[in-house]
Scaffold this motif. Structure first.
Motif, PDB file in Angstrom:
ATOM      1  N   ASP A   5       1.044  -1.157  -0.036  1.00 49.06           N
ATOM      2  CA  ASP A   5       0.106   0.063  -0.177  1.00 49.06           C
ATOM      3  C   ASP A   5       0.986   1.327  -0.055  1.00 49.06           C
ATOM      4  N   GLN A   6       0.572   1.992  -0.879  1.00 51.60           N
ATOM      5  CA  GLN A   6       1.427   3.387  -1.002  1.00 51.60           C
ATOM      6  C   GLN A   6       1.252   4.227   0.309  1.00 51.60           C
ATOM      7  N   LEU A   7       0.456   4.086   1.140  1.00 52.00           N
ATOM      8  CA  LEU A   7       0.204   5.044   2.202  1.00 52.00           C
ATOM      9  C   LEU A   7       0.704   4.070   3.694  1.00 52.00           C
ATOM     10  N   ALA A   8       1.245   2.865   3.517  1.00 49.60           N
ATOM     11  CA  ALA A   8       1.740   1.974   4.714  1.00 49.60           C
ATOM     12  C   ALA A   8       2.870   2.824   5.435  1.00 49.60           C
ATOM     13  N   ALA A   9       3.777   3.583   4.710  1.00 52.26           N
ATOM     14  CA  ALA A   9       4.503   4.266   5.795  1.00 52.26           C
ATOM     15  C   ALA A   9       4.211   5.188   6.505  1.00 52.26           C
ATOM     16  N   LEU A  10       2.808   5.692   6.135  1.00 51.06           N
ATOM     17  CA  LEU A  10       2.230   6.927   6.961  1.00 51.06           C
ATOM     18  C   LEU A  10       1.455   6.407   7.988  1.00 51.06           C
ATOM     19  N   LEU A  11       0.802   5.318   7.904  1.00 49.32           N
ATOM     20  CA  LEU A  11      -0.125   5.090   9.128  1.00 49.32           C
ATOM     21  C   LEU A  11      -0.259   3.296   9.045  1.00 49.32           C
ATOM     22  N   PRO A  12      -0.112   2.739  10.041  1.00 45.79           N
ATOM     23  CA  PRO A  12      -0.289   1.223  10.139  1.00 45.79           C
ATOM     24  C   PRO A  12      -1.416   0.496   9.395  1.00 45.79           C
ATOM     25  N   ALA A  13      -1.245  -0.572   8.680  1.00 42.54           N
ATOM     26  CA  ALA A  13      -2.457  -1.078   7.811  1.00 42.54           C
ATOM     27  C   ALA A  13      -3.716  -1.210   8.518  1.00 42.54           C
ATOM     28  N   PRO A  14      -3.678  -1.710   9.641  1.00 40.76           N
ATOM     29  CA  PRO A  14      -4.984  -1.821  10.136  1.00 40.76           C
ATOM     30  C   PRO A  14      -5.865  -0.772  10.294  1.00 40.76           C
ATOM     31  N   SER A  15      -5.000   0.686  10.572  1.00 43.57           N
ATOM     32  CA  SER A  15      -5.801   1.600  10.852  1.00 43.57           C
ATOM     33  C   SER A  15      -6.070   2.359   9.496  1.00 43.57           C
ATOM     34  N   LEU A  16      -5.341   2.014   8.570  1.00 41.08           N
ATOM     35  CA  LEU A  16      -5.560   2.510   7.017  1.00 41.08           C
ATOM     36  C   LEU A  16      -6.944   1.845   6.631  1.00 41.08           C
TER      37      LEU A  16
END
Length: 148
Positions: A5-16
């Protein structure tokens, strides 16, 4: 193989995953952007937001000028459209329904964050120093020009 996921470095996967399933009012986010950043950062608001955005943008992997468009939508930062791309420049149009209720001065100050996110992601993709410049002609006409 599933792509990260492109946003995985910004937020943890479960919260995304959870955040994208809920429908939250935009008012709280807008209040934070309008009041909190202005109060905390004062006259330095725009450059600080740009710096923070650029740092976050460097964590978003893209492979093309279009690559940042979907992360922008997912993060609620607005609708980003690619206007043109040349050898040393990329031009985007940014829109959001809330912009028409903000003054031009306020847009110029607060959209430093969005400009920074774009600059950071393009810098990571291009592998060279990038600068993004915000151009606000009127509330509903916002351009971000990226130069490298």
């Amino acid at each position: 193989m599933k792509e990260n996921d492109q946003l995985a470095a910004l937020l943890p996967a479960p919260s995304l995953a959870y955040a994208e399933r809920i429908n939250m009012p935009y008012l709280g986010y807008h209040l934070l952007r309008e009041t909190l950043t202005s109060t905390l950062l004062g006259e330095s608001e725009s450059p600080i937001l740009y710096w923070i955005g650029k740092d976050m943008g460097k964590k978003i992997p893209i492979r093309s000028a279009n690559g940042i468009i979907l992360p922008f939508v997912r993060l609620g930062l607005g609708k980003l459209d690619l206007l043109e791309e040349s050898s040393g420049q990329i031009c985007y149009s940014l829109s959001h329904t809330i912009y028409k209720y903000m003054t031009k001065e306020r847009l110029c100050r607060t959209l430093g964050f969005e400009s920074g996110v774009i600059a950071g992601s393009v810098e990571r993709w291009q592998g060279r120093l990038v600068e993004a410049q915000l151009e606000v002609e009127e509330q509903e006409s916002v351009r971000i020009v990226v130069r490298f």
